[in-house]
Write an enzyme that holds these catalytic residues in place. Structure first.
Site, PDB file in Angstrom:
ATOM      1  N   PHE A   1      -9.787  54.237  95.732  1.00 15.29           N
ATOM      2  CA  PHE A   1     -10.116  52.995  95.024  1.00 15.29           C
ATOM      3  C   PHE A   1     -10.083  51.836  96.017  1.00 15.29           C
ATOM      4  CE2 PHE A   1      -9.554  49.565  91.940  1.00 15.29           C
ATOM      5  CZ  PHE A   1     -10.504  49.931  90.996  1.00 15.29           C
ATOM      6  N   SER A  43      -4.229  53.828  93.848  1.00 13.66           N
ATOM      7  CA  SER A  43      -2.903  53.526  94.394  1.00 13.66           C
ATOM      8  C   SER A  43      -1.778  54.130  93.565  1.00 13.66           C
ATOM      9  CB  SER A  43      -2.715  52.008  94.517  1.00 13.66           C
ATOM     10  OG  SER A  43      -3.543  51.510  95.537  1.00 13.66           O
ATOM     11  N   PHE A  44      -1.981  54.241  92.254  1.00  4.86           N
ATOM     12  CA  PHE A  44      -0.933  54.804  91.411  1.00  4.86           C
ATOM     13  C   PHE A  44      -0.611  56.243  91.810  1.00  4.86           C
ATOM     14  CE2 PHE A  44       0.809  56.675  87.501  1.00  4.86           C
ATOM     15  CZ  PHE A  44       1.844  55.783  87.266  1.00  4.86           C
ATOM     16  N   HIS A  65      -1.956  44.097  84.797  1.00  4.15           N
ATOM     17  CA  HIS A  65      -2.063  45.441  85.369  1.00  4.15           C
ATOM     18  C   HIS A  65      -1.656  45.462  86.842  1.00  4.15           C
ATOM     19  CE1 HIS A  65      -3.665  49.516  85.308  1.00  4.15           C
ATOM     20  NE2 HIS A  65      -4.372  49.261  86.397  1.00  4.15           N
ATOM     21  N   ARG A 113      -6.749  41.380 105.726  1.00  4.32           N
ATOM     22  CA  ARG A 113      -5.588  42.202 106.095  1.00  4.32           C
ATOM     23  C   ARG A 113      -5.981  43.623 106.489  1.00  4.32           C
ATOM     24  NH1 ARG A 113      -4.397  38.118 103.176  1.00  4.32           N
ATOM     25  NH2 ARG A 113      -2.391  37.059 103.287  1.00  4.32           N
TER      26      ARG A 113
END
Length: 156
Positions: A22, A56-57, A88, A127
């Site tokens: 994602f 990421s979860f 979220h 970043r």
């Protein structure tokens, strides 16, 4: 007094990298930076394992699976969470961070945090190598240093 500090030498280290698909425009830049850092500090590409997860979860469970194999000196977690219009973002950021921490503590293994949490896509891109360094590089360098420090402690 004895002082232990890790060195930036990836030769001989085996590294697992868990990367989220994602926001892949950003996570691929982070992954490329991490791989480059590993090789630049003497690591061999054949000692890298990249586990791709949907989001990421899923990063903590991916890190848990890699850690449970006992094949890695360190694990790098790479993902990108960008704030949306709902709560979220806060839920995910908190749970991903907690999950990564739990894997590290459970296995006594360096598990580093290359998760970008930003308010905008522009901040995330910055970043990921555009303006503010590359958090994939930072997390990989930390993993190399910690793996070496842990090896020194275990050699005591």
């Amino acid at each position: 007094m004895k002082e232990i500090a890790g060195v930036l030498d990836a030769s001989g280290l085996k590294l697992g990298i868990v990367v989220s698909r994602f926001n892949n425009t950003i996570t691929e830049k982070l992954l490329e930076g991490g791989i480059d850092a590993f090789v630049r500090y003497g690591g061999k590409r054949e000692n890298l394992t990249v586990l791709r997860v949907p989001g990421s979860f899923e990063i903590p469970s991916g890190a848990q699976k890699l850690a449970s194999t006992l094949k890695f000196d360190a694990i790098v977690c790479i993902g990108c969470l960008i704030r949306g219009e709902t709560g979220h973002f806060e839920f995910l950021a908190r749970e991903v961070t907690r999950g990564i921490d739990q894997v590290a503590l459970k296995h006594g293994l360096p598990v580093t945090y290359g998760i970008i949490t930003s308010d905008t896509v522009e901040q995330a891109l910055n970043r990921a190598g555009i303006k503010h360094g590359n958090k994939g590089v930072d997390a990989t360098v930390a993993a190399i240093e910690m793996a070496n420090a842990f090896q020194q402690v275990e050699g005591e």
